[in-house]
Design a protein around this motif. Structure first.
Motif, PDB file in Angstrom:
ATOM      1  N   TYR A  69       0.844  -1.201   0.000  1.00  0.00           N
ATOM      2  CA  TYR A  69       0.000   0.000   0.000  1.00  0.00           C
ATOM      3  C   TYR A  69       0.881   1.254   0.000  1.00  0.00           C
ATOM      4  N   ILE A  70       0.569   2.194  -0.896  1.00  0.00           N
ATOM      5  CA  ILE A  70       1.322   3.443  -0.998  1.00  0.00           C
ATOM      6  C   ILE A  70       0.349   4.601  -0.815  1.00  0.00           C
ATOM      7  N   SER A  71       0.606   5.444   0.164  1.00  0.00           N
ATOM      8  CA  SER A  71      -0.237   6.633   0.330  1.00  0.00           C
ATOM      9  C   SER A  71       0.364   7.798  -0.436  1.00  0.00           C
ATOM     10  N   ALA A  72      -0.511   8.591  -1.020  1.00  0.00           N
ATOM     11  CA  ALA A  72      -0.124   9.835  -1.709  1.00  0.00           C
ATOM     12  C   ALA A  72       0.926   9.628  -2.801  1.00  0.00           C
ATOM     13  N   LEU A  73       0.725   8.633  -3.654  1.00  0.00           N
ATOM     14  CA  LEU A  73       1.622   8.437  -4.797  1.00  0.00           C
ATOM     15  C   LEU A  73       1.239   9.422  -5.903  1.00  0.00           C
ATOM     16  N   PRO A  74       2.131  10.356  -6.247  1.00  0.00           N
ATOM     17  CA  PRO A  74       1.791  11.328  -7.284  1.00  0.00           C
ATOM     18  C   PRO A  74       1.905  10.726  -8.687  1.00  0.00           C
ATOM     19  N   PHE A  75       1.052  11.211  -9.573  1.00  0.00           N
ATOM     20  CA  PHE A  75       1.077  10.851 -10.991  1.00  0.00           C
ATOM     21  C   PHE A  75       1.201  12.138 -11.787  1.00  0.00           C
ATOM     22  N   VAL A  85      -0.189  17.322 -12.111  1.00  0.00           N
ATOM     23  CA  VAL A  85       0.055  16.258 -11.150  1.00  0.00           C
ATOM     24  C   VAL A  85      -1.235  16.002 -10.380  1.00  0.00           C
ATOM     25  N   CYS A  86      -1.568  14.719 -10.190  1.00  0.00           N
ATOM     26  CA  CYS A  86      -2.677  14.362  -9.313  1.00  0.00           C
ATOM     27  C   CYS A  86      -2.165  13.351  -8.292  1.00  0.00           C
ATOM     28  N   ILE A  87      -2.787  13.345  -7.109  1.00  0.00           N
ATOM     29  CA  ILE A  87      -2.303  12.505  -6.024  1.00  0.00           C
ATOM     30  C   ILE A  87      -3.469  11.772  -5.368  1.00  0.00           C
ATOM     31  N   PRO A  88      -3.722  10.522  -5.758  1.00  0.00           N
ATOM     32  CA  PRO A  88      -4.752   9.756  -5.053  1.00  0.00           C
ATOM     33  C   PRO A  88      -4.334   9.549  -3.600  1.00  0.00           C
ATOM     34  N   ASP A  89      -5.316   9.400  -2.713  1.00  0.00           N
ATOM     35  CA  ASP A  89      -4.992   9.184  -1.300  1.00  0.00           C
ATOM     36  C   ASP A  89      -4.178   7.909  -1.116  1.00  0.00           C
ATOM     37  N   GLY A  90      -4.536   6.848  -1.815  1.00  0.00           N
ATOM     38  CA  GLY A  90      -3.804   5.593  -1.680  1.00  0.00           C
ATOM     39  C   GLY A  90      -3.926   4.751  -2.927  1.00  0.00           C
ATOM     40  N   ILE A  91      -2.970   3.838  -3.102  1.00  0.00           N
ATOM     41  CA  ILE A  91      -2.974   2.945  -4.253  1.00  0.00           C
ATOM     42  C   ILE A  91      -2.202   1.681  -3.897  1.00  0.00           C
TER      43      ILE A  91
END
Length: 173
Positions: A69-75, A85-91
């Motif tokens: 689990y990775i929190s705040a992984l930017p794309f 850039v967007c940053i989902p809460d977790g992935i």
């Protein structure tokens, strides 16, 4: 369970401040390049403070249960408006599928907008497969209905086993 009634969804105009992807041309995950999770101060009071504390609790629990689990992984992605850039809460990846997690204190249509209109196309482009989308909430509001079939489940594990493409998990209930 699936809800089909409730509050009708009226899309806002593209100048409304909600972020969407328009004409996506490329996207990639920015592994290890930025640490956005520690960049912003945590409010101490009010709804924002409660939301941040809830998000931190969910991140800690998911990171302990799921090592990937990775929190705040930017794309970083490019669309017709330029590079953003967007940053989902977790992935994380479960059973060969990417799961994108959005954490909200209360169930809201903004979570669907972020998951479906922003993160879904970006993560699909970055990983070459369509992700499963999940909103994790502390308080569920059944009158707020997503504009697509959504399962509402009491645990994160039940969502993973369900095979649903879009879900809402009630955390800590």
């Amino acid at each position: 369970m699936q809800y089909t009634g409730g509050v009708s969804y009226v899309p806002k105009t593209k100048n409304s401040g909600r972020r969407e992807v328009y004409g996506l041309t490329s996207a990639n995950a920015m592994f290890g390049q930025y640490d956005y999770a520690k960049r912003f101060p945590v409010p101490k009071k009010g709804a924002k403070g409660s939301g941040i504390r809830f998000e931190t609790k969910v991140h800690s629990t998911l990171a302990a249960r799921y090592p990937g689990y990775i929190s705040a992984l930017p794309f970083r992605y490019s669309d017709v408006r330029g590079s953003r850039v967007c940053i989902p809460d977790g992935i994380f990846i479960h059973a060969g599928r990417v799961v994108v997690v959005e954490i909200k204190l209360r169930h809201c249509i903004e979570a669907w907008m972020q998951l479906r209109k922003l993160y879904f196309p970006v993560v699909t482009s970055a990983f070459g497969q369509s992700p499963r989308l999940l909103e994790v909430v502390q308080f569920y509001v059944p009158e707020v209905v997503f504009p697509e079939p959504t399962v509402v489940l009491p645990s994160f594990e039940q969502f993973l086993c369900s095979g649903a493409e879009m879900g809402v998990v009630l955390w800590g209930r």
